[in-house]
Design an enzyme around this catalytic site. Sequence first.
Site, PDB file in Angstrom:
ATOM      1  N   GLY A  15       0.776  -1.233   0.000  1.00  0.00           N
ATOM      2  CA  GLY A  15       0.000   0.000   0.000  1.00  0.00           C
ATOM      3  C   GLY A  15       0.807   1.283   0.000  1.00  0.00           C
ATOM      4  O   GLY A  15       0.330   2.319   0.483  1.00  0.00           O
ATOM      5  N   TYR A  18      -1.006   3.991  -2.081  1.00  0.00           N
ATOM      6  CA  TYR A  18      -2.203   4.417  -1.350  1.00  0.00           C
ATOM      7  C   TYR A  18      -1.827   5.372  -0.223  1.00  0.00           C
ATOM      8  O   TYR A  18      -2.415   6.456  -0.078  1.00  0.00           O
ATOM      9  CB  TYR A  18      -2.893   3.175  -0.806  1.00  0.00           C
ATOM     10  CG  TYR A  18      -4.217   3.420  -0.118  1.00  0.00           C
ATOM     11  CD1 TYR A  18      -5.324   3.868  -0.826  1.00  0.00           C
ATOM     12  CD2 TYR A  18      -4.365   3.188   1.241  1.00  0.00           C
ATOM     13  CE1 TYR A  18      -6.542   4.075  -0.198  1.00  0.00           C
ATOM     14  CE2 TYR A  18      -5.572   3.392   1.882  1.00  0.00           C
ATOM     15  CZ  TYR A  18      -6.663   3.838   1.152  1.00  0.00           C
ATOM     16  OH  TYR A  18      -7.862   4.042   1.774  1.00  0.00           O
ATOM     17  N   LYS A  38       8.344   9.356  -8.246  1.00  0.00           N
ATOM     18  CA  LYS A  38       8.787   7.963  -8.185  1.00  0.00           C
ATOM     19  C   LYS A  38       9.797   7.763  -9.297  1.00  0.00           C
ATOM     20  O   LYS A  38       9.572   8.198 -10.439  1.00  0.00           O
ATOM     21  CB  LYS A  38       7.589   7.018  -8.358  1.00  0.00           C
ATOM     22  CG  LYS A  38       7.902   5.549  -8.161  1.00  0.00           C
ATOM     23  CD  LYS A  38       6.614   4.728  -8.086  1.00  0.00           C
ATOM     24  CE  LYS A  38       6.919   3.266  -7.755  1.00  0.00           C
ATOM     25  NZ  LYS A  38       5.682   2.484  -7.510  1.00  0.00           N
ATOM     26  N   SER A  42       6.633   0.167 -13.137  1.00  0.00           N
ATOM     27  CA  SER A  42       6.530  -0.891 -14.129  1.00  0.00           C
ATOM     28  C   SER A  42       5.225  -1.652 -13.935  1.00  0.00           C
ATOM     29  O   SER A  42       4.819  -1.946 -12.819  1.00  0.00           O
ATOM     30  CB  SER A  42       7.723  -1.848 -14.036  1.00  0.00           C
ATOM     31  OG  SER A  42       7.925  -2.293 -12.710  1.00  0.00           O
ATOM     32  N   GLU A 117       8.037   7.968  -3.672  1.00  0.00           N
ATOM     33  CA  GLU A 117       7.723   6.562  -3.399  1.00  0.00           C
ATOM     34  C   GLU A 117       8.744   5.641  -4.049  1.00  0.00           C
ATOM     35  O   GLU A 117       9.178   5.868  -5.185  1.00  0.00           O
ATOM     36  CB  GLU A 117       6.327   6.230  -3.929  1.00  0.00           C
ATOM     37  CG  GLU A 117       5.907   4.789  -3.680  1.00  0.00           C
ATOM     38  CD  GLU A 117       4.646   4.395  -4.426  1.00  0.00           C
ATOM     39  OE1 GLU A 117       4.352   3.183  -4.478  1.00  0.00           O
ATOM     40  OE2 GLU A 117       3.955   5.285  -4.962  1.00  0.00           O
ATOM     41  N   SER A 119       9.993   1.592  -5.257  1.00  0.00           N
ATOM     42  CA  SER A 119       9.433   0.430  -5.946  1.00  0.00           C
ATOM     43  C   SER A 119       9.635  -0.798  -5.070  1.00  0.00           C
ATOM     44  O   SER A 119      10.737  -1.026  -4.574  1.00  0.00           O
ATOM     45  CB  SER A 119      10.128   0.219  -7.293  1.00  0.00           C
ATOM     46  OG  SER A 119      10.064   1.377  -8.096  1.00  0.00           O
TER      47      SER A 119
END
Length: 228
Positions: A15, A18, A38, A42, A117, A119
Site C-alpha cells: 500500500g 495508497y 517515483k 513498471s 515513493e 518500488s
Amino acid sequence: MGKGIFITGTGTDVGKTYASALLVKVLREAGAKSAYYKAAVSGNCKDGNGKLIPGDAVWVKEHAGISQPLDTMVPYIYGQAVSPHLASRAEGNPVELPTVREGYHQLCRDYDYITMEGSGGILCPLCCENGKELWLEDVIKDLGLSCLVVADAGLGTINSTILTLEYLRMKHIPARGVVVNHFHPDNEMEQDNIKIIEKRGDVPVLACIPKGAREIGISPEKLMAFYQ
C-alpha cells in the site's frame, strides 16, 4: 527549495502508493504545494490507447487532488510488471541516477513538499546492467532523504517491518516511523503487531489505515516536520 521524504515498504503491494496519496492529500489540503515522485514504475502503465503512462502517479494525482503534470512524476515507465531493473533490460532505457536526481531537484524548485515513493521493498534494484548497479538506497542517500515505512497490518508484519527498519539503520538511512495499512481496529493480533513494532523497531507507528480510508490521521504540522 522544497523538502522531501521517501516512502518505502516492507514489500510489494503493501500500500505504498495508497499511503503516499493520503500524505500528499494532507499537505495539499493544508495549502502547501504538494508533489509526488517515483523513480520508476513498471506494469499497470497503459492508457486506453495502449500508450505507456505512470499508473501509480495517475492514481495519486486523482486521489490526492493535485494538479501536478504527469510528466514530472515518474521519469522511467515500463510496461512489464517486474522489477525496474528487469523491465528496463527487456525494454531498454535503464534507470540513471542523474536523471532521477534532476527530476527530483526540479520538483524541489517548484513545490513545497515532495513525497517520493519507492518500488517494491527497500531492497529493490533499479538497474543492474554491464557491471553497473543502482538500488533504491543509492537514490535515497543521494537525495539526502529519510524514510517512512509502509507495512501491512496482518500476520508476518513484525518480521518484515523490523527487518526493513534494521536494514535502513545498517545503511545509515533515518527511518522516521511506520504507517500500517489494511488495519482492522478490533483485531487483537494487529494491535499487538503495532506494539511489538514500536518496541523492537524503536520507531513510532504514525498511522493505521483501515481499508478504504480517505484520510491518514496525521496532522499537517506533524507530517511537515518529517520532510527535509
